[in-house]
Design an enzyme around this catalytic site. Structure first.
Site, PDB file in Angstrom:
ATOM      1  CB  SER A 138      -0.896   0.012   1.253  1.00  0.00           C
ATOM      2  OG  SER A 138      -1.540   1.257   1.425  1.00  0.00           O
ATOM      3  CE1 TYR A 151      -4.651  -1.844   5.116  1.00  0.00           C
ATOM      4  CE2 TYR A 151      -3.795   0.384   4.811  1.00  0.00           C
ATOM      5  CZ  TYR A 151      -4.249  -0.812   4.282  1.00  0.00           C
ATOM      6  OH  TYR A 151      -4.293  -0.970   2.913  1.00  0.00           O
TER       7      TYR A 151
END
Length: 254
Positions: A138, A151
């Site tokens: 990501s 996260y």
């Protein structure tokens, strides 16, 4: 790499970005696409099969949080059937900073374990032919969304792991690169929990900014697969595919 006539394993190939990427891969004509996912979706598998009847699409249930031994057992079943696998895509991910242990288990440990398990079949030191790993990380691995630090940290860890194993390719014969999507319109980002509820509106605030579609992301994902650059850090954001040059601040010197 050329996707046509290759054998591909796609972990979480039925998710938001995953399903559109599976569609684009099938269009490119691999010999086999093996989808491993926690949730069975017969309709999606049927759609993939119909999209290109020349491609054999197979589904196996798989939770990336299972012990390493179970992953190795599943991969042995797949390798016994296909004999060779060219590409492993690790795409499992969750976005919920209320679930700290599971976030780390899915986003990081699952990627590490699945990659480690396939080394039994690929590592040239064991007589394997080598292979290619594409890990979906990501852009939060570059710079965090600070309201979801768990996260973001899990994705940074997955990115670091990927760049490390890429540098081991001369030893193992296994190359690797990371796929780092920006904010993409998926169920994942429509509503999620911030850490300790520091920002209840984090999803809403995030979606006020420009995003990309899953199809745009998937099409660029396939371009990255075809480019097949060991160690590449690909940013897939706002419909663009860009290679990131990582700034080095320290080197182990070994």
């Amino acid at each position: 790499m050329v996707i046509a006539n290759s054998n591909v394993i796609f972990v979480a190939g039925l998710g938001g970005i995953g399903l559109d990427t599976s569609r684009e891969i099938v269009k490119s004509g691999p010999k086999n696409l093996v989808v491993l996912d926690r949730v069975d979706n017969p309709a999606a598998i049927a759609e993939l099969k119909a999209l290109n009847p020349k491609v054999t699409v197979t589904f196996y249930p798989y939770d990336v949080t299972v012990p390493l031994a179970e992953t190795k057992k599943l991969l042995k079943t797949i390798f016994d059937k296909l004999k060779t696998v060219d590409l492993l895509i690790n795409g499992a991910g969750i976005l919920d900073d209320n679930q700290i242990e599971r976030t780390i288990a899915v986003n990081f440990t699952g990627t590490v374990n699945t990659t480690t398990a396939i080394m039994d079949f690929w590592d040239k030191r064991k007589g394997g032919p080598g292979g290619v790993v594409a890990n979906i990380c990501s852009v939060t691995g570059f710079n965090s969304i600070y309201q979801v630090p768990v996260y973001s940290a899990s994705k940074a860890a997955a990115l670091s792991f990927t760049t490390s194993i890429a540098k081991l390719a001369h030893i193992t014969g296994v190359t690797a690169y990371s796929i780092n999507p920006g904010i993409t319109k998926t169920v994942l980002v429509h509503k999620f929990n911030s850490w300790l509820s520091v920002e209840p509106r984090v999803a809403e605030l995030l979606l006020e900014h420009p995003t990309q579609t899953t199809l745009q992301c998937a099409q660029n994902f396939v371009k990255a697969i075809e480019a097949n650059q060991n160690g590449a850090i690909w940013k897939l954001d706002l419909g663009r595919l860009d290679a990131i040059e990582w700034t080095k601040h320290w080197d182990s010197g070994i």
